[in-house]
Design an enzyme around this catalytic site. Structure first.
Site, PDB file in Angstrom:
ATOM      1  N   LEU A 150       7.076 -14.800  -9.670  1.00 28.04           N
ATOM      2  CA  LEU A 150       8.042 -14.356 -10.660  1.00 28.04           C
ATOM      3  C   LEU A 150       9.055 -15.480 -10.822  1.00 28.04           C
ATOM      4  O   LEU A 150       9.586 -15.992  -9.843  1.00 28.04           O
ATOM      5  CB  LEU A 150       8.733 -13.074 -10.193  1.00 28.04           C
ATOM      6  CG  LEU A 150       7.818 -11.877  -9.861  1.00 28.04           C
ATOM      7  CD1 LEU A 150       8.657 -10.670  -9.461  1.00 28.04           C
ATOM      8  CD2 LEU A 150       6.907 -11.534 -11.042  1.00 28.04           C
TER       9      LEU A 150
ATOM     10  N   ASN B 228       2.026  -0.125   5.790  1.00 29.84           N
ATOM     11  CA  ASN B 228       2.185  -0.858   4.543  1.00 29.84           C
ATOM     12  C   ASN B 228       2.945  -2.135   4.883  1.00 29.84           C
ATOM     13  O   ASN B 228       4.042  -2.069   5.438  1.00 29.84           O
ATOM     14  CB  ASN B 228       2.974   0.011   3.555  1.00 29.84           C
ATOM     15  CG  ASN B 228       3.489  -0.757   2.334  1.00 29.84           C
ATOM     16  OD1 ASN B 228       4.543  -0.437   1.807  1.00 29.84           O
ATOM     17  ND2 ASN B 228       2.758  -1.753   1.885  1.00 29.84           N
ATOM     18  N   GLY B 229       2.370  -3.283   4.567  1.00 27.97           N
ATOM     19  CA  GLY B 229       3.090  -4.516   4.854  1.00 27.97           C
ATOM     20  C   GLY B 229       2.177  -5.656   5.237  1.00 27.97           C
ATOM     21  O   GLY B 229       0.955  -5.583   5.070  1.00 27.97           O
TER      22      GLY B 229
ATOM     23  N   ASP C 188      -4.357  -7.950   9.264  1.00 26.43           N
ATOM     24  CA  ASP C 188      -3.147  -8.422   9.941  1.00 26.43           C
ATOM     25  C   ASP C 188      -2.432  -7.324  10.721  1.00 26.43           C
ATOM     26  O   ASP C 188      -1.652  -7.613  11.629  1.00 26.43           O
ATOM     27  CB  ASP C 188      -2.185  -9.043   8.926  1.00 26.43           C
ATOM     28  CG  ASP C 188      -1.872  -8.113   7.770  1.00 26.43           C
ATOM     29  OD1 ASP C 188      -0.757  -7.580   7.730  1.00 26.43           O
ATOM     30  OD2 ASP C 188      -2.738  -7.915   6.896  1.00 26.43           O
TER      31      ASP C 188
ATOM     32  N   ARG D   6      19.537  -1.602 -14.356  1.00 27.80           N
ATOM     33  CA  ARG D   6      19.582  -2.682 -15.349  1.00 27.80           C
ATOM     34  C   ARG D   6      18.625  -3.821 -14.996  1.00 27.80           C
ATOM     35  O   ARG D   6      17.864  -4.312 -15.831  1.00 27.80           O
ATOM     36  CB  ARG D   6      20.998  -3.254 -15.435  1.00 27.80           C
ATOM     37  CG  ARG D   6      22.021  -2.393 -16.109  1.00 27.80           C
ATOM     38  CD  ARG D   6      23.363  -3.109 -16.046  1.00 27.80           C
ATOM     39  NE  ARG D   6      24.452  -2.322 -16.559  1.00 27.80           N
ATOM     40  CZ  ARG D   6      25.730  -2.682 -16.485  1.00 27.80           C
ATOM     41  NH1 ARG D   6      26.050  -3.829 -15.895  1.00 27.80           N
ATOM     42  NH2 ARG D   6      26.670  -1.920 -16.990  1.00 27.80           N
TER      43      ARG D   6
ATOM     44  N   LEU E 154      -4.028  -1.213  -1.449  1.00 30.11           N
ATOM     45  CA  LEU E 154      -4.103  -2.432  -2.250  1.00 30.11           C
ATOM     46  C   LEU E 154      -4.706  -3.482  -1.333  1.00 30.11           C
ATOM     47  O   LEU E 154      -4.080  -3.907  -0.368  1.00 30.11           O
ATOM     48  CB  LEU E 154      -2.726  -2.867  -2.738  1.00 30.11           C
ATOM     49  CG  LEU E 154      -2.711  -4.140  -3.577  1.00 30.11           C
ATOM     50  CD1 LEU E 154      -3.414  -3.921  -4.915  1.00 30.11           C
ATOM     51  CD2 LEU E 154      -1.294  -4.641  -3.812  1.00 30.11           C
TER      52      LEU E 154
ATOM     53  N   CYS F 221       0.859  -1.176   0.000  1.00 30.94           N
ATOM     54  CA  CYS F 221       0.000   0.000   0.000  1.00 30.94           C
ATOM     55  C   CYS F 221       0.899   1.231   0.000  1.00 30.94           C
ATOM     56  O   CYS F 221       2.121   1.123  -0.042  1.00 30.94           O
ATOM     57  CB  CYS F 221      -0.908   0.015   1.227  1.00 30.94           C
ATOM     58  SG  CYS F 221      -2.041  -1.397   1.337  1.00 30.94           S
TER      59      CYS F 221
ATOM     60  N   ILE G 216      10.243 -13.268 -18.087  1.00 28.44           N
ATOM     61  CA  ILE G 216      10.464 -12.279 -19.134  1.00 28.44           C
ATOM     62  C   ILE G 216      11.890 -12.388 -19.650  1.00 28.44           C
ATOM     63  O   ILE G 216      12.812 -12.764 -18.918  1.00 28.44           O
ATOM     64  CB  ILE G 216      10.197 -10.838 -18.617  1.00 28.44           C
ATOM     65  CG1 ILE G 216      10.196  -9.837 -19.778  1.00 28.44           C
ATOM     66  CG2 ILE G 216      11.207 -10.429 -17.543  1.00 28.44           C
ATOM     67  CD1 ILE G 216       9.644  -8.462 -19.398  1.00 28.44           C
TER      68      ILE G 216
ATOM     69  N   THR H  57      23.534  -1.266 -11.551  1.00 29.81           N
ATOM     70  CA  THR H  57      23.009  -2.634 -11.582  1.00 29.81           C
ATOM     71  C   THR H  57      21.533  -2.680 -11.175  1.00 29.81           C
ATOM     72  O   THR H  57      20.764  -3.508 -11.665  1.00 29.81           O
ATOM     73  CB  THR H  57      23.855  -3.563 -10.689  1.00 29.81           C
ATOM     74  OG1 THR H  57      23.486  -4.916 -10.927  1.00 29.81           O
ATOM     75  CG2 THR H  57      23.687  -3.252  -9.221  1.00 29.81           C
TER      76      THR H  57
END
Length: 553
Positions: free
Chosen positions: A252, A75-76, A97, A336, A50, A2, A284, A333
């Site tokens: 993922l 948030n969490g 929670d 990228r 969210l 969130c 991806i 990095t």
């Protein structure tokens, strides 16, 4: 995942300043609430939601009828919220929670409360009865938090730094330091009658490798005398608790050890927990990507609903600026590696109903998975480097995982940064955790050897950096960027870069290109990144794993 935002003690028009909260709308696309605390001067709390757990009663700021003077935005996810309620005999009024945060704060105070939380979090509590503001963040900074406090007592808080820009217009505005809130810390601010804030307490409640107060959440009898059995058990428990969700969970999947192991455990545990929908996996890469091939092999083995996203070099190059904007970073990095995750998250948001995504972030830091760990001069040196990386994760890989997914309204969960697992793993003999037989993360691989969770060629697949794995075999992603930057950045610009940007001066055209885009959106805030991430013990001018000798072998 969130977005939280708050201001205290502003001399400006608070209502006008509240427009800044909309800069983080992407973090919570399901609902929005802004609340002026009318009986408390110059104070405003904002929240983008969210919805993951308890859709009906989970809106924030949260207040309970038992503690009407306490407001919470956070948030969490607090994974042990049910066991906390039972242990401390809480009368919960929601399934959210985060509700135990309020109960624990009221009963035990800010620091003791934070010590009991098993999860990832960034919170802001307003206690109007005692005129205090309490801020806190989880041990590894998995959930983001920024704040600043002026000499005049104006305190502002936000999940992302972009939500704090333009808030302060005092004479000291140029000196304003918007800073990431330190992980594993709690801060307490006292508020005066005008709502102005003064820091009164700052405490580190949990350090890297420290055994947490909630360690007994996994009972002592669950451990055995076999180290590998304990490692496997703790990783599986870390994945299981992160399946807490009322929304669809996916994975993922790069086809490397970390994401593949997490996906395999999600599939295994989803059956145990009665999850009826098929688990979706997402990969991806560019045409010819090694990650795509490996991910497909894993997905076929696991029987997941697999989604394969092909990205072109042109798409990836075009996405760099938006990626930098969401990252709030110019680290080479990090940028990228984020572009692929950013584009994959876009696909997930637009084409599927998965909202929570599991990922393998953190494993390389905890378990010495980077290729350069083969060069460590000693086991102790490798341990020290591992701890250093974990303490800085919130500025690099954890930042990448959060921002690239949050940009598209997804919530990322990272089991390898479970504190019970990390505290146990870092307590082991350093020699057990070093690469062995030319293979990094040997202990974790051997802990699952023979389990049947993954094909052997995946379980023992050598490390490949995400930004390299998405590339074709013939030309790496970092080479594509560098070739593009040759056209966009002149040698004259590069020659003067050190004087223009004295902090972390760019030494390549690629670094200067990233820096210029960062400064366009966040001028003067280069200090957010203290140093460029580079492999230790390796003579290289580029952070790509493909430049390392061991990788080529």
């Amino acid at each position: 995942m969130c977005g939280i935002w708050a201001v205290f003690g502003s001399d400006e028009n608070v209502s006008a300043q509240c427009n800044a909260v909309h800069k983080i709308t992407h973090r919570g696309p399901d609902a929005f609430r802004i609340e002026n605390i009318h009986h408390f001067q110059n104070c405003c709390l904002g929240f983008h939601r969210l919805s993951i757990v308890d859709d009906l009663r989970g809106m924030q700021p949260m207040r309970l009828y038992t503690y009407p003077h306490t407001y919470l935005i956070y948030n969490g996810e607090i994974y042990n919220h049910k066991s906390l309620a039972k242990e401390f005999e809480m009368m919960l009024s929601t399934e959210v929670d985060g509700e135990p945060i309020i109960h624990l704060y009221q009963t035990y105070g800010a620091v003791s409360m934070a010590e009991q939380l098993d999860g990832v979090f960034a919170f802001c509590i307003l206690d109007t009865a005692n005129r205090k503001v309490i801020l806190g963040r989880d041990t590894y900074g998995v959930r983001p938090l920024f704040r600043f406090c002026t000499k005049e007592g104006f305190l502002a808080v936000c999940s992302e730094a972009k939500g704090l820009f333009g808030l302060c217009h005092s004479q000291n505005d140029e000196e304003l330091q918007i800073e990431p809130f330190p992980p594993g810390h709690v801060e307490v601010y006292d508020l005066d009658s005008e709502g102005r804030a003064t820091l009164s307490q700052s405490v580190c409640f949990n350090k890297t490798g420290q055994i947490p107060k909630y360690q007994l959440a996994i009972p002592t009898e669950s451990y055995t005398n076999d180290v590998k059995e304990n490692v496997a058990m703790l990783i599986e428990k870390a994945v299981e608790k992160r399946l807490m969700s009322d929304r669809r969970v996916g994975c993922l999947l790069s086809g490397g050890l970390d994401s593949s192991l997490v996906a395999a455990l999600v599939v295994k545990l989803s059956k145990k927990l009665g999850i009826t929908y098929p688990i979706q996996t997402f990969a991806i890469g560019m045409e010819g990507s090694t990650d795509l091939k490996a991910a497909k092999k894993v997905a076929t083995h696991l029987g997941t609903e697999h989604h394969e996203v092909l990205m072109t070099p042109e798409e990836a190059l075009k996405a760099i600026e938006k990626t930098v904007f969401h990252l709030e970073s110019y680290d080479i990095t990090t940028v990228r590696a984020s572009v692929g995750m950013f584009l994959l998250s876009k696909y997930i948001q637009e084409k599927t109903d998965t909202v929570v995504v599991m990922s393998g972030e953190g494993a390389d830091e905890v378990a010495q998975g980077y290729i350069y760990f083969h060069k460590a001069p000693s086991a102790q040196a490798a341990h020290d480097e591992s701890v250093r990386l974990m303490e800085d994760l919130y500025m690099y890989d954890v930042l990448r995982g959060d921002r690239a997914t949050a940009a598209w309204g997804l919530e990322i969960r990272v089991p390898f940064l479970d504190q019970q697992f990390t505290s146990f793993y870092l307590s082991l003999d350093p020699e057990l955790r070093q690469p062995k037989e030319g293979i990094e993360k040997h202990l974790i691989r051997s802990a699952f050897d023979g389990s049947g969770l993954l094909p052997n060629e995946i379980l023992w697949r050598p490390k490949e950096a995400f930004s390299d794995g998405v590339s074709s075999v013939t030309k790496s992603w970092f080479e594509i960027i560098q070739d593009d930057c040759k056209e966009k950045i002149s040698q004259k610009e590069l020659d003067s870069a050190s004087s223009v940007y004295p902090h972390n001066p760019p030494h390549t055209k690629e670094a200067l290109y990233f820096r210029k885009m960062f400064e366009k959106h966040y001028p003067g805030k280069a200090y957010w990144i203290p140093y460029y991430w580079m492999p230790a013990w390796s003579k290289t001018d580029d952070p790509s794993a493909r430049t390392l000798k061991h990788y080529k072998q």
